[in-house]
Write a protein that holds these residues in place. Structure first.
Motif, mmCIF file in Angstrom:
data_model
loop_
_atom_site.group_PDB
_atom_site.id
_atom_site.type_symbol
_atom_site.label_atom_id
_atom_site.label_comp_id
_atom_site.label_asym_id
_atom_site.label_seq_id
_atom_site.Cartn_x
_atom_site.Cartn_y
_atom_site.Cartn_z
ATOM 1 N N CYS A 25 68.240 -30.943 -50.524
ATOM 2 C CA CYS A 25 68.647 -31.574 -49.043
ATOM 3 C C CYS A 25 66.916 -31.669 -48.455
ATOM 4 O O CYS A 25 66.452 -30.635 -48.078
ATOM 5 C CB CYS A 25 69.375 -30.675 -48.272
ATOM 6 S SG CYS A 25 71.007 -30.687 -48.816
ATOM 7 N N SER B 52 69.239 -36.838 -43.603
ATOM 8 C CA SER B 52 69.904 -37.434 -42.756
ATOM 9 C C SER B 52 69.536 -38.621 -42.090
ATOM 10 O O SER B 52 68.208 -38.624 -41.833
ATOM 11 C CB SER B 52 70.132 -36.253 -41.769
ATOM 12 O OG SER B 52 70.488 -36.671 -40.294
ATOM 13 N N ARG C 239 69.245 -39.530 -39.069
ATOM 14 C CA ARG C 239 68.723 -39.429 -37.831
ATOM 15 C C ARG C 239 67.518 -39.036 -38.137
ATOM 16 O O ARG C 239 66.301 -39.030 -37.120
ATOM 17 C CB ARG C 239 69.384 -38.360 -37.078
ATOM 18 C CG ARG C 239 69.516 -36.730 -37.555
ATOM 19 C CD ARG C 239 70.161 -35.998 -36.568
ATOM 20 N NE ARG C 239 70.444 -34.480 -37.109
ATOM 21 C CZ ARG C 239 71.278 -34.246 -37.698
ATOM 22 N NH1 ARG C 239 72.421 -34.918 -37.930
ATOM 23 N NH2 ARG C 239 71.381 -32.905 -38.191
ATOM 24 N N ASN C 240 67.067 -38.456 -39.014
ATOM 25 C CA ASN C 240 65.503 -38.316 -39.578
ATOM 26 C C ASN C 240 64.564 -39.354 -40.171
ATOM 27 O O ASN C 240 63.678 -39.120 -40.263
ATOM 28 C CB ASN C 240 65.485 -36.901 -40.545
ATOM 29 C CG ASN C 240 66.026 -35.593 -39.905
ATOM 30 O OD1 ASN C 240 66.047 -35.457 -38.858
ATOM 31 N ND2 ASN C 240 66.635 -34.838 -40.792
ATOM 32 N N LYS D 144 75.652 -41.209 -41.409
ATOM 33 C CA LYS D 144 75.598 -39.645 -42.275
ATOM 34 C C LYS D 144 74.284 -39.463 -42.775
ATOM 35 O O LYS D 144 73.409 -39.004 -42.088
ATOM 36 C CB LYS D 144 76.828 -39.439 -43.202
ATOM 37 C CG LYS D 144 78.080 -39.492 -42.534
ATOM 38 C CD LYS D 144 79.211 -39.336 -43.901
ATOM 39 C CE LYS D 144 80.520 -39.275 -43.358
ATOM 40 N NZ LYS D 144 81.575 -39.190 -44.507
ATOM 41 N N TYR D 145 74.128 -40.034 -43.979
ATOM 42 C CA TYR D 145 72.742 -39.670 -44.531
ATOM 43 C C TYR D 145 72.445 -40.709 -45.661
ATOM 44 O O TYR D 145 73.363 -41.626 -46.190
ATOM 45 C CB TYR D 145 72.883 -38.361 -45.436
ATOM 46 C CG TYR D 145 73.881 -38.177 -46.402
ATOM 47 C CD1 TYR D 145 73.765 -38.217 -47.777
ATOM 48 C CD2 TYR D 145 75.098 -37.549 -45.874
ATOM 49 C CE1 TYR D 145 74.856 -38.162 -48.648
ATOM 50 C CE2 TYR D 145 76.078 -37.482 -46.859
ATOM 51 C CZ TYR D 145 75.823 -37.666 -48.038
ATOM 52 O OH TYR D 145 76.816 -37.585 -49.000
#
Length: 531
Positions: free
Chosen positions: A290, A324, A326-327, A359-360
């Motif tokens: 991750c 993710s 958002r990153n 999501k990712y």
């Protein structure tokens, strides 16, 4: 047999050797030793006598003793006559004592002991000391400890005691494989590692461990000649990280790290740990990461790992890293990832990227897939390849898996044993397609080694995919399925559907999320005990 021997006797020695080498050594010896003088000379060649596997290895991952007539002939006639030639024996627990006691083996240096149950493992090892074999002559040892007889997991402290006992008994070991094959096994855990867990002779160790801390204990100097370490870790986290030794691991020449669980600590724990191995010549990484801000790609591997290992000659890897959405400011493509490997000498590196909406994203990179144990989560973007060592797969996608996907799956993972499937999207072509003559135009898939199937989170279409016998043929190998009762009831038409009857009849174990199948379904699952 006499007629067959006459025909074989007409062939030159070179042809006979080619034929016999395609057979198991035990078959050659059992069938042809003492048949005639010529065959006696040929089958006593070191090719057939150096290493013997005196057990049956079946596809359900269990080993069984040889049939009594064959075992009797080996014990009474064959083994005493070739005892000086035998250098390695592979044995299973129930016949081990008899075979080791039947004669002495003056040149035996290697043993593989399989299917040792936890209740008897230590006593069987102690019994070995009572045989005529000198325990100090054993340089190589494979120990396969399975589960309790009643099916419970192994106690970690019990396996630690067995491990310590092995090192004390076999004081000259140079090679030890202590990686049990049971799916119920938990990695070795050193709560308070004893100072007596050590060896001044061990050169190569294969072991399953609970955490990275246990791996650090292995490398804290207690095995001061160790140059090769293959370790399979249950999880990598900082929760048990009590050993913070930062000394260089200059003796290590070969290191393999596998972990089937996702870790958040690639940068904090794994990279600093690997950078201590300055003299490494071969490195294998099989990880699910991750990531926090960037994928593990060619640039990452080169800057933080390869550049710290001046002697590195071979790098094998299968790494799945996810971030993710958002990153991420810029979404990397498959080509972007592939370009990070442009300075690598090997051109067989495979990479691809999965995007899961809102999501990712997940990046897969791998090299030399035939060596890998874990693959991470597999999606429709999987490009194929041959993965002969992978035994467990997780299938997950936000797009449907079609029947053709499962065909590719079987070809790429021919020895797969455990499948977990999560996909809520229905198949587009779920209806049985038929040609004009009424015959299905897609192949029936065989998973001959499959033992466990988990279908929580799977759409009914995938339950049909595995249970309808015209789509997938399930094996008769202690098959266990985890599934919701309501879904199983729907797909089997309340346990009356003929199309799913054959595969359901092959099940030996069934977990229905705490429910019981009804009385009228007893004949539908003839091998499943009533819970």
């Amino acid at each position: 047999m006499e007629h067959l021997s006459t025909e074989l006797n007409d062939l030159p020695d070179e042809i006979l050797m080619i034929i016999f080498r395609k057979l198991f050594n035990t078959e050659v010896l059992y069938s042809l030793i003492d048949v005639n003088k010529r065959f006696n000379t040929i089958v006593r060649d070191p090719i057939f006598t150096n290493e013997l596997t005196l057990m049956r290895c079946l596809s359900n991952n269990r080993n069984y003793p040889l049939p009594d007539p064959i075992l009797d002939r080996f014990c009474f006639q064959i083994l005493p006559s070739i005892r000086h030639k035998i250098k390695w024996l592979n044995l299973e627990s129930s016949s081990m004592k008899r075979i080791l006691n039947v004669t002495n083996y003056p040149n035996l240096y290697g043993l593989g002991l399989y299917d040792l149950e936890i209740e008897t493992a230590r006593s069987l090892i102690d019994e070995f000391c009572l045989t005529s074999i000198n325990k100090n002559q054993i340089l190589s040892l494979i120990i396969d400890v399975t589960r309790y007889k009643n099916g419970k997991n192994l106690r970690r402290d019990t396996t630690e005691c067995i491990f310590m006992h092995i090192l004390n008994i076999f004081s000259n070991l140079e090679y030890l494989n202590f990686c049990p094959s049971s799916m119920w096994y938990q990695g070795l855990l050193f709560n308070n590692p004893s100072p007596t867990i050590n060896s001044s002779t061990l050169l190569e160790l294969h072991i399953s461990l609970a955490s990275l801390t246990d791996c650090l204990y292995i490398l804290d100097g207690r095995f001061n000649k160790l140059h090769t370490l293959y370790v399979d870790i249950d999880f990598i986290s900082s929760l048990r990280l009590t050993n913070n030794n930062q000394e260089k691991l200059s003796n290590l020449r070969c290191f393999s790290l596998c972990c089937g669980m996702s870790t958040d600590y690639y940068d904090e724990l794994i990279v600093p740990f690997l950078q201590r191995m300055s003299n490494l010549e071969k490195l294998s990484l099989n990880l699910i990461v991750c990531a926090k801000s960037k994928f593990v790609d060619g640039i990452e591997l080169k800057q933080n790992i390869i550049n710290h290992m001046a002697r590195l000659k071979r790098l094998e890897f299968c790494i799945s890293s996810s971030i993710s959405l958002r990153n991420q400011i810029y979404l990397q493509s498959k080509q972007d990832i592939q370009d990070t490997f442009k300075d690598f000498k090997d051109d067989e590196i495979i990479s691809y990227v999965d995007y899961f909406q809102e999501k990712y994203t997940r990046c897969h990179i791998y090299l030399y897939p035939e060596q890998l144990k874990y693959y991470g989560t597999l999606t429709n973007n999987f490009p194929g390849g041959l993965f002969t060592c992978v035994r467990t797969l997780i299938l997950d996608d936000e797009h449907p898996f079609q029947h053709e996907f499962f065909v590719r799956l079987q070809k790429s993972f021919p020895f797969i044993k455990n499948i977990s499937l999560e996909n809520s999207k229905p198949q587009n072509n779920k209806l049985c397609r038929e040609s004009q003559n009424g015959i299905q135009d897609f192949a029936i898939i065989n998973y001959p080694y499959l033992t466990t199937l988990t279908l929580y989170g799977a759409h009914d279409d995938y339950i049909e995919e595995f249970l309808v016998d015209t789509k997938i043929c399930l094996p008769n190998n202690l098959l266990h399925i985890n599934i919701y009762y309501e879904q199983l009831k729907r797909v089997t038409h309340n346990f009356t559907r003929d199309a799913t009857r054959n595969n359901c009849a092959k099940l030996n174990s069934l977990f229905l999320n705490g429910r019981r199948y009804p009385k009228h379904a007893k004949n539908y699952f003839p091998n499943v005990p009533k819970y």
